[in-house]
Design a protein around this motif. Structure first.
Motif, PDB file in Angstrom:
ATOM      1  N   ARG A 131       0.814  -1.213   0.000  1.00  0.00           N
ATOM      2  CA  ARG A 131       0.000   0.000   0.000  1.00  0.00           C
ATOM      3  C   ARG A 131       0.848   1.263   0.000  1.00  0.00           C
ATOM      4  O   ARG A 131       0.502   2.247  -0.645  1.00  0.00           O
ATOM      5  CB  ARG A 131      -0.919  -0.032   1.240  1.00  0.00           C
ATOM      6  CG  ARG A 131      -1.572   1.295   1.631  1.00  0.00           C
ATOM      7  CD  ARG A 131      -2.542   1.753   0.585  1.00  0.00           C
ATOM      8  NE  ARG A 131      -3.112   3.060   0.869  1.00  0.00           N
ATOM      9  CZ  ARG A 131      -2.707   4.189   0.290  1.00  0.00           C
ATOM     10  NH1 ARG A 131      -1.749   4.151  -0.615  1.00  0.00           N
ATOM     11  NH2 ARG A 131      -3.280   5.326   0.587  1.00  0.00           N
ATOM     12  N   HIS A 155       3.451   4.091  -7.064  1.00  0.00           N
ATOM     13  CA  HIS A 155       2.217   4.347  -6.320  1.00  0.00           C
ATOM     14  C   HIS A 155       1.217   3.211  -6.519  1.00  0.00           C
ATOM     15  O   HIS A 155       1.132   2.624  -7.579  1.00  0.00           O
ATOM     16  CB  HIS A 155       1.609   5.679  -6.778  1.00  0.00           C
ATOM     17  CG  HIS A 155       0.609   6.225  -5.824  1.00  0.00           C
ATOM     18  ND1 HIS A 155      -0.721   5.916  -5.885  1.00  0.00           N
ATOM     19  CD2 HIS A 155       0.762   7.044  -4.758  1.00  0.00           C
ATOM     20  CE1 HIS A 155      -1.369   6.536  -4.901  1.00  0.00           C
ATOM     21  NE2 HIS A 155      -0.486   7.235  -4.202  1.00  0.00           N
ATOM     22  N   ILE A 156       0.460   2.931  -5.458  1.00  0.00           N
ATOM     23  CA  ILE A 156      -0.520   1.840  -5.473  1.00  0.00           C
ATOM     24  C   ILE A 156      -1.547   2.008  -6.578  1.00  0.00           C
ATOM     25  O   ILE A 156      -2.131   1.016  -7.060  1.00  0.00           O
ATOM     26  CB  ILE A 156      -1.204   1.737  -4.093  1.00  0.00           C
ATOM     27  CG1 ILE A 156      -1.970   0.424  -3.980  1.00  0.00           C
ATOM     28  CG2 ILE A 156      -2.102   2.934  -3.821  1.00  0.00           C
ATOM     29  CD1 ILE A 156      -1.074  -0.784  -4.066  1.00  0.00           C
ATOM     30  N   ASP A 157      -1.772   3.223  -7.033  1.00  0.00           N
ATOM     31  CA  ASP A 157      -2.751   3.432  -8.103  1.00  0.00           C
ATOM     32  C   ASP A 157      -2.385   2.660  -9.369  1.00  0.00           C
ATOM     33  O   ASP A 157      -3.272   2.315 -10.156  1.00  0.00           O
ATOM     34  CB  ASP A 157      -2.877   4.923  -8.435  1.00  0.00           C
ATOM     35  CG  ASP A 157      -3.688   5.664  -7.373  1.00  0.00           C
ATOM     36  OD1 ASP A 157      -4.269   4.997  -6.487  1.00  0.00           O
ATOM     37  OD2 ASP A 157      -3.719   6.901  -7.416  1.00  0.00           O
ATOM     38  N   LEU A 165      -4.115  -0.548  -8.765  1.00  0.00           N
ATOM     39  CA  LEU A 165      -5.574  -0.370  -8.702  1.00  0.00           C
ATOM     40  C   LEU A 165      -6.163  -0.055 -10.081  1.00  0.00           C
ATOM     41  O   LEU A 165      -7.187  -0.627 -10.475  1.00  0.00           O
ATOM     42  CB  LEU A 165      -5.929   0.756  -7.718  1.00  0.00           C
ATOM     43  CG  LEU A 165      -5.584   0.488  -6.252  1.00  0.00           C
ATOM     44  CD1 LEU A 165      -5.957   1.707  -5.401  1.00  0.00           C
ATOM     45  CD2 LEU A 165      -6.296  -0.750  -5.726  1.00  0.00           C
ATOM     46  N   ASP A 166      -5.510   0.829 -10.809  1.00  0.00           N
ATOM     47  CA  ASP A 166      -6.041   1.203 -12.122  1.00  0.00           C
ATOM     48  C   ASP A 166      -5.982   0.021 -13.090  1.00  0.00           C
ATOM     49  O   ASP A 166      -6.877  -0.166 -13.913  1.00  0.00           O
ATOM     50  CB  ASP A 166      -5.250   2.393 -12.692  1.00  0.00           C
ATOM     51  CG  ASP A 166      -5.469   3.661 -11.864  1.00  0.00           C
ATOM     52  OD1 ASP A 166      -6.428   3.698 -11.069  1.00  0.00           O
ATOM     53  OD2 ASP A 166      -4.667   4.603 -11.989  1.00  0.00           O
ATOM     54  N   MET A 219      -6.193  -3.150 -12.264  1.00  0.00           N
ATOM     55  CA  MET A 219      -7.268  -4.080 -11.885  1.00  0.00           C
ATOM     56  C   MET A 219      -8.611  -3.582 -12.380  1.00  0.00           C
ATOM     57  O   MET A 219      -9.448  -4.362 -12.830  1.00  0.00           O
ATOM     58  CB  MET A 219      -7.315  -4.228 -10.368  1.00  0.00           C
ATOM     59  CG  MET A 219      -6.214  -5.099  -9.827  1.00  0.00           C
ATOM     60  SD  MET A 219      -6.512  -5.522  -8.097  1.00  0.00           S
ATOM     61  CE  MET A 219      -5.533  -4.277  -7.288  1.00  0.00           C
ATOM     62  N   LYS A 220      -8.811  -2.297 -12.272  1.00  0.00           N
ATOM     63  CA  LYS A 220     -10.077  -1.718 -12.722  1.00  0.00           C
ATOM     64  C   LYS A 220     -10.257  -1.968 -14.232  1.00  0.00           C
ATOM     65  O   LYS A 220     -11.363  -2.297 -14.690  1.00  0.00           O
ATOM     66  CB  LYS A 220     -10.066  -0.221 -12.400  1.00  0.00           C
ATOM     67  CG  LYS A 220     -11.359   0.486 -12.618  1.00  0.00           C
ATOM     68  CD  LYS A 220     -12.393   0.263 -11.531  1.00  0.00           C
ATOM     69  CE  LYS A 220     -13.655   1.018 -11.921  1.00  0.00           C
ATOM     70  NZ  LYS A 220     -14.807   0.689 -11.146  1.00  0.00           N
ATOM     71  N   LEU A 251      -8.858  -4.483 -15.887  1.00  0.00           N
ATOM     72  CA  LEU A 251      -9.120  -5.922 -16.046  1.00  0.00           C
ATOM     73  C   LEU A 251     -10.583  -6.226 -15.751  1.00  0.00           C
ATOM     74  O   LEU A 251     -11.219  -7.039 -16.429  1.00  0.00           O
ATOM     75  CB  LEU A 251      -8.232  -6.731 -15.091  1.00  0.00           C
ATOM     76  CG  LEU A 251      -6.728  -6.693 -15.340  1.00  0.00           C
ATOM     77  CD1 LEU A 251      -5.997  -7.477 -14.239  1.00  0.00           C
ATOM     78  CD2 LEU A 251      -6.372  -7.278 -16.712  1.00  0.00           C
ATOM     79  N   SER A 252     -11.101  -5.558 -14.730  1.00  0.00           N
ATOM     80  CA  SER A 252     -12.495  -5.768 -14.350  1.00  0.00           C
ATOM     81  C   SER A 252     -13.421  -5.407 -15.504  1.00  0.00           C
ATOM     82  O   SER A 252     -14.364  -6.140 -15.823  1.00  0.00           O
ATOM     83  CB  SER A 252     -12.822  -4.921 -13.120  1.00  0.00           C
ATOM     84  OG  SER A 252     -14.205  -4.831 -12.916  1.00  0.00           O
ATOM     85  N   PHE A 277      -8.472 -12.260 -12.459  1.00  0.00           N
ATOM     86  CA  PHE A 277      -7.247 -11.847 -11.770  1.00  0.00           C
ATOM     87  C   PHE A 277      -7.321 -12.189 -10.296  1.00  0.00           C
ATOM     88  O   PHE A 277      -8.396 -12.511  -9.759  1.00  0.00           O
ATOM     89  CB  PHE A 277      -6.954 -10.354 -11.976  1.00  0.00           C
ATOM     90  CG  PHE A 277      -7.872  -9.384 -11.290  1.00  0.00           C
ATOM     91  CD1 PHE A 277      -7.695  -9.042  -9.942  1.00  0.00           C
ATOM     92  CD2 PHE A 277      -8.908  -8.788 -11.984  1.00  0.00           C
ATOM     93  CE1 PHE A 277      -8.538  -8.133  -9.317  1.00  0.00           C
ATOM     94  CE2 PHE A 277      -9.761  -7.876 -11.359  1.00  0.00           C
ATOM     95  CZ  PHE A 277      -9.577  -7.550 -10.028  1.00  0.00           C
ATOM     96  N   GLU A 278      -6.180 -12.145  -9.648  1.00  0.00           N
ATOM     97  CA  GLU A 278      -6.090 -12.233  -8.188  1.00  0.00           C
ATOM     98  C   GLU A 278      -5.156 -11.117  -7.755  1.00  0.00           C
ATOM     99  O   GLU A 278      -4.270 -10.707  -8.516  1.00  0.00           O
ATOM    100  CB  GLU A 278      -5.547 -13.595  -7.753  1.00  0.00           C
ATOM    101  CG  GLU A 278      -5.313 -13.702  -6.247  1.00  0.00           C
ATOM    102  CD  GLU A 278      -5.459 -15.100  -5.670  1.00  0.00           C
ATOM    103  OE1 GLU A 278      -6.248 -15.921  -6.197  1.00  0.00           O
ATOM    104  OE2 GLU A 278      -4.767 -15.379  -4.675  1.00  0.00           O
ATOM    105  N   SER A 279      -5.353 -10.619  -6.543  1.00  0.00           N
ATOM    106  CA  SER A 279      -4.538  -9.483  -6.124  1.00  0.00           C
ATOM    107  C   SER A 279      -4.321  -9.482  -4.614  1.00  0.00           C
ATOM    108  O   SER A 279      -5.230  -9.795  -3.842  1.00  0.00           O
ATOM    109  CB  SER A 279      -5.240  -8.191  -6.555  1.00  0.00           C
ATOM    110  OG  SER A 279      -4.936  -7.141  -5.680  1.00  0.00           O
ATOM    111  N   HIS A 280      -3.100  -9.150  -4.224  1.00  0.00           N
ATOM    112  CA  HIS A 280      -2.762  -9.019  -2.803  1.00  0.00           C
ATOM    113  C   HIS A 280      -1.991  -7.724  -2.592  1.00  0.00           C
ATOM    114  O   HIS A 280      -0.875  -7.575  -3.095  1.00  0.00           O
ATOM    115  CB  HIS A 280      -1.929 -10.221  -2.336  1.00  0.00           C
ATOM    116  CG  HIS A 280      -2.656 -11.520  -2.483  1.00  0.00           C
ATOM    117  ND1 HIS A 280      -3.527 -11.988  -1.536  1.00  0.00           N
ATOM    118  CD2 HIS A 280      -2.691 -12.416  -3.500  1.00  0.00           C
ATOM    119  CE1 HIS A 280      -4.055 -13.130  -1.946  1.00  0.00           C
ATOM    120  NE2 HIS A 280      -3.569 -13.417  -3.140  1.00  0.00           N
ATOM    121  N   ILE A 281      -2.605  -6.804  -1.859  1.00  0.00           N
ATOM    122  CA  ILE A 281      -1.935  -5.544  -1.525  1.00  0.00           C
ATOM    123  C   ILE A 281      -1.661  -5.565  -0.026  1.00  0.00           C
ATOM    124  O   ILE A 281      -2.595  -5.617   0.788  1.00  0.00           O
ATOM    125  CB  ILE A 281      -2.820  -4.341  -1.888  1.00  0.00           C
ATOM    126  CG1 ILE A 281      -3.100  -4.351  -3.397  1.00  0.00           C
ATOM    127  CG2 ILE A 281      -2.140  -3.039  -1.467  1.00  0.00           C
ATOM    128  CD1 ILE A 281      -4.081  -3.284  -3.841  1.00  0.00           C
TER     129      ILE A 281
END
Lengths: 335, 335, 335, 335
Positions: C171, C177-179, C182-183, C185-186, C188-189, C195-199
């Motif tokens: 994080r 940057h974490i974005d 996040l961006d 993944m968004k 991919l969505s 997908f799988e994700s671990h933050i």
């Protein structure tokens, strides 16, 4: 969750705390639950709170009905008082199995230190045996005399009727010597009893679940693997009892005896040493030995190996193994 | 990573495979690495590939330099050939410690099945002992005669000079009986040697790392806890050797002996049984016993407990323990 | 294990390190292996050794053939040089699949930081896509310009053809940057990509496997969960590729798209929003809506839910769902 | 353990179940405990038993006081009823902190699905905020209208006062779209709020702890990593609250904001973008930029990076960073 404290024996101050989880309804595929009875330690002088509620939690999470027995201690610790307390508790759990939604043949016991002694006594000499026993840094041997002179050596009590056991302790436990665990395992081995065991390199006596709210981690190094016994014991119970299935527990994947030495009839899953004590079986093995290329007589074979494993090892064909198994299956297993 | 195969003994077909990782540079705080020597199993008839490369990987990941010894088998398996191969490999690793960036006093050995026998022999009877030994479903007792008639019983060879051991196996191993592990642990216990042990409820012989690419998981149930030995052994090695620190390994948190029974001078960390064998120490303990409220004589005390632990248990004040320790510290430990 | 370094592009100093494990023989049920191609980080200025060999080890343990690409950096980092290096490496791996015992349709890519950018570029815009991509603290967005002005934003490049991704980062990563995660993944969505994700809550940039021999643990607190990404990524690859079976990989349990929005024909596993864009499907849904007790029109339904899930939620009978599915299955999916 | 059900609002059928563990006595170093308030899911139509007691167990094991709120549902679910129920529960817990042995500034909330929405509302818009929030497959965005038309979008409600969050869900959740989690994280990112997140590749909605007694494992494949969220959330809470120490919790290792953007005065731990909005700070950065070799203006720098990290990256000396920090520390942070 329903919670209650039942007095089992007022004069000896014996109580059974019960934690009962819901079945049915939103847990539609769970009509009953396996159960575990916790026996805290405390050198038969007290029943430690550190080995009571904190131990209940992981088994509740795993779906168990949980019971905590505070058995006879101090002035009341004369044997067989504590074992009688256990018998009373186990009888009650099984008698109330329907009301409490418990699988009556899936009730484990777990004990710590002196409670581990009591759990081992339950596993070996009780009339109402548990279906599995978890023994944490238990005083299984004669060392128990150090805290309760009247308590028996449970290592000597192991026999073919002992229930499967899960044993954990630390190598350098300064209070309960590791030989207690080792000697108990050796006895289980002799009688073909299934067990699992985890001995951690180092750590204090009495760590309970080893959660940081139960065992103070700030004072000393504690072996980081110790807390694993909790999840491992839950996995082991699932292996012995079967996991949650549709309206029942799934089939268990681990048998209570590792060989067929105590079955009614002989089989290739008996040990060679056991088979050789029977004249008819000895004749079969002798014939087999003569047919094979193996040197030496049947008495030179590894005595504690099963015949099936020995034949696999020698590359004997599966159809011959099946045939030998049928022959042996007609011989009664008298010992 | 540098990889090479070195022939140690051409006529006996003995080789050492080396996997060497970088130090310095981007690994600036890692000037050297601990090491592990792998001894595959195979009944002294072959060296199994399943217990060679796949075993190397987790220790490489953990930062070790890794060596695989393919020792004398089949026609060449006559004792002490395999042990000599081990000695040669260990000598070479330590001789090349500087070139290969190895901490020469942090070299472990790991063996499986017959390789577990060889690792146990290294731990007990080698001239160049490893600093720690990991024994996987090893044939430590006389059962080894079943696959190599000339190989010695290593249980009998355990003494105070044996290195710390990590032992794992399955309870129902059909090929190597669990008593091999139990008897070995009992011997380690006798000589105060540190160890850790994990015996899993059930599973096949020869599972190696139990990764699905090494042990076929499709045919039978395999105890789900088995693969844990790998990470647990890495944690244990870190406890014994110390973890990676700044330019060196951190201090180890676990000692190779669990008591002071083999130190040059006595202490309160010797066992009571050991202290009582010394006349001067016996006098001190007898005096202490008379001063305390404990009933019985010193010979009634739990013999395998350390004096420190016994005094803690009886609530003896810390300053008195320190004083007793000083007194004992002036007594030479002759045994 | 066979190890070799192949020069892919001498002038740009591009190499492919290969680590090939055995198949057949003692690994009789393993005729081929899945593979993974490692792309180390280093801000397109260098290829970090910390994200090369140490990353190879866990995938080797898991049974993979492993490749490390040292791609064009520094003076040679002008786009699309690095992506061309990737294409060349992936082409070679698939061309040599038979010789190298690789399942050519089970080749993953893993990249870290700038290497994570390159892996994301491979996943989104390469001609020779990987079958899965693991992105560690990757610079997926326009922030990549900070280290390589010529490199493209990979978030914008995500589309329905992007391969499944496993994303991990911390994080509070101060460098990337974490974005970025996040961006990505968004995106991919949006395109229904699995997908799988671990933050993880906190930790330094560039921790690689977070083993103590790779990431110095002595200087600062590091979130204890970080090292889990390694085993989790292996589990995820098994979900996407299938685990080791008898002579082949078992069937995968996770599909590359989470809905049927990109199938040739419509189905109840398309999202409602997608179905409503098709006139014929809209007519069916409108009819269904009118039959049900639900208030509002089809446009009031949760647009990103699949029709199947919506019907389950409303308690629609299974036979009706099957019927609707058949109707939709006759409608071509043009988008 | 003390267990009780307190009626909070009879007419709306709102209750608080309390599970209180012992402090002091044998838990001598534990005078108080952190706490967690559980908000079960159920689409604001009911409060699921599957997300009540089973969720309590792991936090009890971890040493927490545990509370379960059954909030207003069905006819009573009109907003802000459920949030008012939460406020009432949280007020009561903090008011009774002394009696119930709770650290009043270490009270987390955990919610699932619709309960995740309520937990997110607590984290963002409550008067009595929790100190940390765990959101399981929560309906954080406007999708909540699908089950409760009066309930607000909590993504929009995130601001600098939102508490740290732990977010988990499955990628292919058919009922609550993954965008709910992604959009919430993106909002947390914008306001520098600390968080951790685990999105598992696949699995059903509503898995709760994913124990086999809660989530039926017999019908379908379930991603094997899902159950990890439980222990991971406990580790995260420890990072945010501090672990059990001697008579108090140890210091937390993770801060609630990942930058200093919301502190009273500026610092090098503010983001560059934030600093540039302040004229005085902009002047300092502009001067620094001119002194360095970096090309471009301050507006070309990565805006969401902290100044400290940017200076580290450019190799600025520690003493200069300290000096800049002192200069910035004299500038009030008005936003």
């Amino acid at each position: 969750m329903r919670s209650e404290i039942i007095t089992l024996n007022k004069s000896r101050n014996v109580t059974l705390t019960i934690y009962l989880q819901s079945v049915g309804g939103e847990f539609s595929y769970v009509p009953k639950r396996p159960a575990i009875l916790i026996l805290p330690g405390g050198g038969y002088q007290f029943c430690s709170d550190r080995e009571a509620d904190p131990v209940a939690m992981p088994y509740l999470k795993a779906g168990y009905q949980v019971f905590i027995l505070r058995y006879s201690v101090q002035a009341h610790n004369q044997w067989p008082n504590p074992l009688e307390d256990y018998e009373q508790a186990m009888c009650l759990i099984r008698a109330k199995a329907k009301e409490w939604n418990v699988y009556e043949d899936k009730v484990a016991v777990i004990g710590f230190s002196a409670g581990g002694h009591l759990a081992a006594a339950a596993a070996t000499m009780a009339e109402n045996k548990p279906n599995a026993a978890i023994l944490g840094y238990g005083v299984m041997g004669k060392d128990v005399k150090g805290c309760n002179a009247s308590a028996p050596d449970t290592v000597d009590a192991v026999d073919q009727y002992t229930c499967p056991c899960f044993i954990f302790s630390t190598r350098d436990d300064g209070l309960v010597h590791i030989d207690n665990s080792l000697d108990f395992m050796k006895a289980l081995s002799k009688y073909q009893i299934a067990f699992e065991s985890h001995i951690y390199a180092f750590g204090p006596h009495g760590f309970s679940t080893c959660d940081a709210s139960v065992q103070n981690h700030n004072n000393r190094d504690i072996c980081s693997r110790i807390p694993n016994w909790v999840e491992d014991s839950i996995g082991w119970l699932q292996d012995m009892f079967g996991g949650f299935g549709e309206g029942k527990l799934n089939e268990a994947v681990c048998k209570p005896h590792v060989t067929d030495n105590y079955k009614a009839f002989l089989s290739v899953d008996c040990t060679i040493g056991h088979l050789l004590m029977n004249a008819a079986a000895r004749a079969i093995l002798t014939y087999l030995r003569e047919q094979s290329q193996g040197s030496g007589t049947v008495d030179d074979m590894v005595q504690n190996m099963t015949l099936r494993e020995a034949m696999h090892w020698q590359g004997v064909k599966e159809e011959i193994i099946v045939g030998v198994n049928e022959q042996l299956g007609r011989i009664e297993n008298r010992i």
